[in-house]
Scaffold this active site. Structure first.
Site, PDB file in Angstrom:
ATOM      1  N   GLU A 282       9.752   8.193   8.740  1.00  0.00           N
ATOM      2  CA  GLU A 282      10.094   7.311   7.629  1.00  0.00           C
ATOM      3  C   GLU A 282      10.505   5.926   8.146  1.00  0.00           C
ATOM      4  O   GLU A 282      10.216   4.904   7.516  1.00  0.00           O
ATOM      5  CB  GLU A 282      11.218   7.916   6.790  1.00  0.00           C
ATOM      6  CG  GLU A 282      10.835   9.201   6.061  1.00  0.00           C
ATOM      7  CD  GLU A 282       9.667   8.988   5.110  1.00  0.00           C
ATOM      8  OE1 GLU A 282       9.711   8.039   4.308  1.00  0.00           O
ATOM      9  OE2 GLU A 282       8.692   9.766   5.199  1.00  0.00           O
ATOM     10  N   TRP A 285       7.311   4.192   8.800  1.00  0.00           N
ATOM     11  CA  TRP A 285       6.721   3.660   7.564  1.00  0.00           C
ATOM     12  C   TRP A 285       7.368   2.324   7.204  1.00  0.00           C
ATOM     13  O   TRP A 285       6.685   1.370   6.807  1.00  0.00           O
ATOM     14  CB  TRP A 285       6.918   4.637   6.409  1.00  0.00           C
ATOM     15  CG  TRP A 285       5.833   5.661   6.250  1.00  0.00           C
ATOM     16  CD1 TRP A 285       5.900   6.989   6.546  1.00  0.00           C
ATOM     17  CD2 TRP A 285       4.509   5.443   5.734  1.00  0.00           C
ATOM     18  NE1 TRP A 285       4.706   7.603   6.258  1.00  0.00           N
ATOM     19  CE2 TRP A 285       3.836   6.688   5.751  1.00  0.00           C
ATOM     20  CE3 TRP A 285       3.833   4.317   5.261  1.00  0.00           C
ATOM     21  CZ2 TRP A 285       2.521   6.832   5.310  1.00  0.00           C
ATOM     22  CZ3 TRP A 285       2.517   4.463   4.821  1.00  0.00           C
ATOM     23  CH2 TRP A 285       1.878   5.710   4.848  1.00  0.00           C
ATOM     24  N   ASN A 349      12.742   9.505  -3.308  1.00  0.00           N
ATOM     25  CA  ASN A 349      11.456   9.022  -2.810  1.00  0.00           C
ATOM     26  C   ASN A 349      10.267   9.798  -3.366  1.00  0.00           C
ATOM     27  O   ASN A 349       9.242   9.206  -3.718  1.00  0.00           O
ATOM     28  CB  ASN A 349      11.427   9.065  -1.280  1.00  0.00           C
ATOM     29  CG  ASN A 349      10.153   8.433  -0.728  1.00  0.00           C
ATOM     30  OD1 ASN A 349       9.892   7.261  -0.957  1.00  0.00           O
ATOM     31  ND2 ASN A 349       9.340   9.211  -0.029  1.00  0.00           N
ATOM     32  N   TRP A 367      -0.272  -1.995 -11.088  1.00  0.00           N
ATOM     33  CA  TRP A 367       0.803  -1.623 -10.164  1.00  0.00           C
ATOM     34  C   TRP A 367       1.855  -2.726 -10.053  1.00  0.00           C
ATOM     35  O   TRP A 367       3.037  -2.448  -9.793  1.00  0.00           O
ATOM     36  CB  TRP A 367       0.251  -1.297  -8.774  1.00  0.00           C
ATOM     37  CG  TRP A 367      -0.473  -2.424  -8.081  1.00  0.00           C
ATOM     38  CD1 TRP A 367      -1.808  -2.697  -8.126  1.00  0.00           C
ATOM     39  CD2 TRP A 367       0.108  -3.429  -7.239  1.00  0.00           C
ATOM     40  NE1 TRP A 367      -2.099  -3.810  -7.366  1.00  0.00           N
ATOM     41  CE2 TRP A 367      -0.945  -4.278  -6.799  1.00  0.00           C
ATOM     42  CE3 TRP A 367       1.403  -3.697  -6.804  1.00  0.00           C
ATOM     43  CZ2 TRP A 367      -0.740  -5.365  -5.956  1.00  0.00           C
ATOM     44  CZ3 TRP A 367       1.612  -4.792  -5.959  1.00  0.00           C
ATOM     45  CH2 TRP A 367       0.550  -5.605  -5.550  1.00  0.00           C
ATOM     46  N   TRP A 390       3.974   1.007  -3.825  1.00  0.00           N
ATOM     47  CA  TRP A 390       3.225   0.876  -5.075  1.00  0.00           C
ATOM     48  C   TRP A 390       1.726   0.762  -4.823  1.00  0.00           C
ATOM     49  O   TRP A 390       0.912   1.368  -5.542  1.00  0.00           O
ATOM     50  CB  TRP A 390       3.739  -0.321  -5.871  1.00  0.00           C
ATOM     51  CG  TRP A 390       4.865   0.092  -6.767  1.00  0.00           C
ATOM     52  CD1 TRP A 390       6.208  -0.006  -6.515  1.00  0.00           C
ATOM     53  CD2 TRP A 390       4.749   0.728  -8.040  1.00  0.00           C
ATOM     54  NE1 TRP A 390       6.930   0.539  -7.550  1.00  0.00           N
ATOM     55  CE2 TRP A 390       6.062   0.986  -8.507  1.00  0.00           C
ATOM     56  CE3 TRP A 390       3.674   1.099  -8.836  1.00  0.00           C
ATOM     57  CZ2 TRP A 390       6.304   1.609  -9.728  1.00  0.00           C
ATOM     58  CZ3 TRP A 390       3.920   1.715 -10.057  1.00  0.00           C
ATOM     59  CH2 TRP A 390       5.214   1.958 -10.493  1.00  0.00           C
TER      60      TRP A 390
END
Length: 487
Positions: A282, A285, A349, A367, A390
């Site tokens: 994470e 990311w 999340n 979006w 998104w």
């Protein structure tokens, strides 16, 4: 002459390279007999309320920032550093104002942390063109943007190869967060309360302070990180770190997070079986999305990563968008998630992916509408992560063939909230509903409650809507419309 540390998205004393470099520069000047009597460090924080409004910074996040700037001011005072808090509406105002401020306060050198967003970078470039003595320090990522490249020297456009390279680089680094520097001068009196002239919403549900962020981090790494992979997708469980609000404004650094995880699982960067690997992923990311902002500035301009995304024919039905925003789509898992966001300023999340997929795929709403709504409400609002998440959900981002990925909200509901405890907390009108009808709502053209929701027929008076759209129909429609994204 003085040295200035300009705080931005790094509201902390520990592991702050810009702060440490400012102190080191000032101390080197102190060793000079010529400057020994008048060299000191001061600090600056700029409140740009109009820029925040244009960037859709959430009032709850502004309140959280204000609380931390007050804590920062007190911490700096113990180090002998005064914090100036200045209200300047726009970044361009900062550019015009900065030269006179430096001259007035006899600032010889400024240290500040680099920021990846385009407006922030343009502001800093304008300041450098004025030949102001500012050093912009790279520390917003563990591995600096531009340093994780493929064999052609280009930024990776897909996460998996990026994360592999990122872990290789990180494993070769000394992950040692910087300590709080020793005081540069005698402690100052406790500063007066700082109040931002901006719209705010109480962030009292979140404890403030660098020490609190460190406590949460250490507790997570010692108690929860080993079960994170198994439990992270269940919103009713307290299984995520909850560090995102602190990371977003720099109360704690990504390096501190990684160091804490490696302290307990030193093999995590190289061992795929490590219990800490999923959580560290994470962090990767987070770095990926921040690196993308620098490599592809158009992402800061509401542009799709996949340029074909800018020609998608979104439906953009206002009434349906409002139903999504307010948590009344008739899909309990979607509605519970949106109400969690509206009430707390935060969303789990897994649910961020569920509601983003629902808005862009089931309702075919652009979006950018959802991204903006999130930014306006999230206490952990962060352009890179918000934009990246998104676009991933909408199918316009960095993914091989994402347009046909349509989350089934019913499957997500039954799989990740099997007893509906999360749903019932945020959608209390369903507290007595049957599980099967919570997880499998029946679509009807009637917008009223569907007949078999409750075993107790007297409970039908509860006002909960039928699903806004039927799933199979919505999925087919989305794939047809979004097939234009196919690379």
């Amino acid at each position: 002459m003085k040295t200035l540390i300009w705080f931005r998205q790094d509201l902390r004393l520990a592991d702050n390279l810009a702060l440490c470099e400012a102190f080191a520069y000032a101390k080197s000047a102190l060793s000079s007999p010529i400057k020994a009597n008048n060299e000191q460090v001061e600090a600056l924080y700029v409140v740009s309320t109009e820029q925040w409004r244009r960037h859709d910074v959430a009032p709850i996040q502004i309140d959280f920032i204000e609380r931390h700037v007050n804590i920062l001011a007190k911490g700096l005072a113990t180090l002998g550093v005064k914090l100036h808090v200045v209200h300047l509406p726009l970044f361009d105002d900062v550019v015009e104002w900065m030269p006179s401020f430096l001259a007035q306060h006899q600032i010889e050198k400024v240290f500040a942390t680099q920021e990846p967003e385009i407006n922030e970078r343009q502001r800093d470039e304008k300041l450098l063109k004025l030949r102001l003595p500012i050093d912009f320090v790279a520390q917003d990522c563990i591995v600096n943007a531009g340093c994780v490249n493929n064999l052609s020297g280009q930024m990776y456009k897909v996460f998996t190869p990026f994360s592999k390279k990122w872990r290789e680089i990180t494993a070769s680094m000394a992950i040692a967060p910087l300590a709080v520097p020793k005081p540069i001068a005698a402690a100052l009196p406790e500063p007066s309360a700082i109040v931002f002239d901006a719209e705010k919403k109480s962030s009292h549900l979140w404890r403030a302070g660098e020490g609190e962020a460190k406590r949460i981090l250490e507790q997570f790494c010692s108690q929860s990180i080993q079960d994170y992979q198994l439990e992270r997708d269940f919103p009713a469980l307290d299984s995520t770190s909850k560090l995102s609000p602190y990371l977003a404004i720099g109360v704690i650094s990504a390096k501190q997070c990684l160091a804490s995880a490696l302290n307990r699982f030193p093999e995590a960067l190289v061992d795929d079986t490590s219990p800490a690997k999923t959580w560290i992923n994470e962090l990767a990311w987070r770095e990926f999305y921040r690196h993308l902002l620098v490599a592809f500035p158009r992402l800061s301009k509401e542009k799709s990563f996949n340029e074909k995304g800018d020609s998608v024919q979104w439906r953009n039905n206002i009434e349906e968008f409002s139903a999504w925003c307010e948590g009344r789509t008739g899909y309990p898992i979607v509605d519970a998630a949106m109400r969690q966001l509206n009430q707390t300023g935060w969303m789990h999340n897994r649910l961020r992916m569920v509601v983003a997929s629902f808005l862009t795929k089931h309702l075919l709403v652009d979006w950018r509408w959802g991204e903006r709504y999130f930014r306006q409400h999230l206490i952990d609002g962060d352009l890179a992560a918000n934009n990246g998440g998104w676009q991933w959900s909408a199918g316009t981002g960095c993914d091989a063939q994402p347009y046909f990925r349509v989350f089934n909200p019913m499957n997500q509901s039954s799989k990740f909230d099997p007893d509906a405890s999360f749903i019932k907390h945020y959608v209390p009108e369903l507290k007595d509903a049957l599980l099967k009808t919570i997880h499998q709502p029946t679509f009807t053209k009637d917008t009223q409650m569907f007949d078999d929701l409750f075993s107790d027929k007297q409970a039908k008076s509860v006002n909960y809507p039928s699903p806004i759209v039927e799933h199979s129909f919505a999925r087919k429609r989305a794939i047809e419309v979004l097939s234009s994204l196919k690379r």
